[in-house]
Scaffold this active site. Sequence first.
Site, short mmCIF file in Angstrom:
data_model
loop_
_atom_site.label_atom_id
_atom_site.label_comp_id
_atom_site.label_asym_id
_atom_site.label_seq_id
_atom_site.Cartn_x
_atom_site.Cartn_y
_atom_site.Cartn_z
NE ARG A 156 68.47 -45.72 -23.76
CZ ARG A 156 67.51 -46.63 -23.53
NH1 ARG A 156 66.98 -47.29 -24.55
NH2 ARG A 156 67.06 -46.86 -22.31
CG HIS A 157 72.57 -45.07 -19.62
ND1 HIS A 157 72.07 -46.32 -19.34
CD2 HIS A 157 71.50 -44.23 -19.65
CE1 HIS A 157 70.77 -46.25 -19.19
NE2 HIS A 157 70.38 -45.00 -19.37
CG ASN A 164 68.25 -49.58 -18.63
OD1 ASN A 164 69.37 -49.17 -18.92
ND2 ASN A 164 67.18 -48.81 -18.68
NE ARG A 181 69.93 -43.96 -16.22
CZ ARG A 181 69.31 -43.13 -15.39
NH1 ARG A 181 69.83 -42.86 -14.20
NH2 ARG A 181 68.18 -42.55 -15.75
CD GLU A 241 65.53 -40.33 -19.72
OE1 GLU A 241 65.51 -39.24 -20.30
OE2 GLU A 241 65.41 -41.42 -20.32
CB SER A 260 47.20 -38.58 -18.82
OG SER A 260 46.11 -38.65 -17.99
CG HIS A 289 69.72 -40.38 -19.44
ND1 HIS A 289 69.94 -41.30 -18.45
CD2 HIS A 289 70.54 -39.33 -19.17
CE1 HIS A 289 70.85 -40.83 -17.61
NE2 HIS A 289 71.24 -39.63 -18.02
CG LEU A 291 70.62 -39.87 -26.24
CD1 LEU A 291 71.19 -41.25 -25.98
CD2 LEU A 291 71.67 -38.99 -26.92
O1 F6P Z 1 63.60 -46.76 -19.19
C1 F6P Z 1 64.73 -45.98 -19.34
C2 F6P Z 1 64.38 -44.51 -19.40
O2 F6P Z 1 65.56 -43.80 -19.65
C3 F6P Z 1 63.70 -43.96 -18.13
O3 F6P Z 1 64.56 -43.54 -17.13
C4 F6P Z 1 62.85 -42.85 -18.70
O4 F6P Z 1 61.81 -42.45 -17.83
C5 F6P Z 1 62.37 -43.48 -19.97
O5 F6P Z 1 63.44 -44.25 -20.46
C6 F6P Z 1 61.96 -42.50 -21.05
O6 F6P Z 1 61.31 -43.20 -22.07
P1 F6P Z 1 59.73 -43.12 -22.23
O7 F6P Z 1 59.44 -41.69 -22.47
O8 F6P Z 1 59.41 -44.00 -23.42
O9 F6P Z 1 59.07 -43.59 -20.97
#
Ligand code: F6P
Length: 426
Positions: A240-241, A247, A292, A313, A337, A379, A383
């Site tokens: 990840r970045h 974050n 990022r 992402e 949901s 992201h 990943l």
């Molecule tokens: O929080 C970091 C991030 O990369 C967000 O930009 C993204 O929406 C999220 O993680 C994805 O993870 P999850 O599917 O668990 O919300």
Amino acid sequence: MPSAAGAGAAGAVADRLLGPKERRRLAIVLVGLPARGKTFTAAKLTRYLRWLGHDTKHFNVGKYRRLKHGCTQNADFFRSDNQEGIDARNEVAALAMDDMLSWMDEGGQVGVFDATNSTKLRRKMLLTMAEGKCQVIFLETICKDPAVIDQNIRLKIRKSPDYADQPDYEAALADFKARLVNYSKAYEPVDEGSYIKMIDMVSEQDGQMQVNNISGYLPGRIVFFLVNTHLTPRPILLTRHGESMFNLNGRIGGDPELSATGDIYATKLASFVHKRLKSQHSASIWTSTLRRTILTATHITGFPKVQWRALDEIDAGICDGMTYEEIKETMPDEYQSRKLDKLRYRYPRGESYLDVIQRLEPVIVELERQRSPVVVVAHQAILRSLYAYFTDKPLDEIPHIEMPLHTIIEIQMGVPGVQEKRYKLL
Ligand code: F6P
């Protein structure tokens, strides 16, 4: 056991007679001498198709043979003039085929039928059994490179349950080589029905693929995937970045810059990559188009960098830039949901994990095609999806896979089975 005689309708004609439901079902029937990488190819194809959401199962006839006849058959069992042995082997192949067809009746879509299937008579038997039930494509793996065959033989002797009770390596080697000779005597290359032939595609740059009578979306995808895969060992580093400003305060999406900690990770990542890949003539660094990831890779030098939009992402649509708390408060139904079905939930005007997997397919094919190391800086959701492909995780688990910040996951490509190492840099 069905008779092979009268299996007249070769693949092409038989396929035209299939109804729409049966045409959706596909049997990929492996063909090839032992130690030609059939099981490796079958496992890889199964993993790819499952990841794309096709209900796919690998049927290994060797397992059926061992269940019915034990693990102690010596090379004589595989002789081409041993009618008892031939009948016994055809019987277990028919058992496995029956199971595969029953599994398709229950909704299974792609069966990968893994055996030598090296005579026309055997293949005729399988075509007869499948007639009117599913489309059949033969996938023949031919390998003439003695070094690759030798490597496969050694792996087989170390890993196969057939030799688990044989402590004497040289005796196991002699027996397996005799088995190979027996199979070679009766081997008939495929020239019937629909087929894909992979010739010396294991590690050679100049391998060949021959395709006959293949049409349709899924068979086309399979050919495209196989043409790009190979066995050259090389690592893929996934990370990840570094920590972003979003974050820090729990916001999702956006295009933020790195936090101070994220900057430190970028520096550490660069020295790790330089050290890890210093002996490599070539390697490439892939990022998304978001700041990022680009900033995280900024200190890595000496390797080409490629920005992929497909690595951006998951698109959180109208929730982009919000915290999970804010979503829960202002859009409780959306929040709920997603909680109920995180894999299929699509953010309004955004994406679901299933959408993400579809857009990552070209990235996977390109990662398979590369012969040198690749560092992927991306992201969390991206990943998780890529990692699930390499580790054969079920789709429903993907959105819940742990994907910590400041950690490198190294996947070793081109080796049977998954080999992974993790490095936590912060
Ligand atoms: O929080 C970091 C991030 O990369 C967000 O930009 C993204 O929406 C999220 O993680 C994805 O993870 P999850 O599917 O668990 O919300």
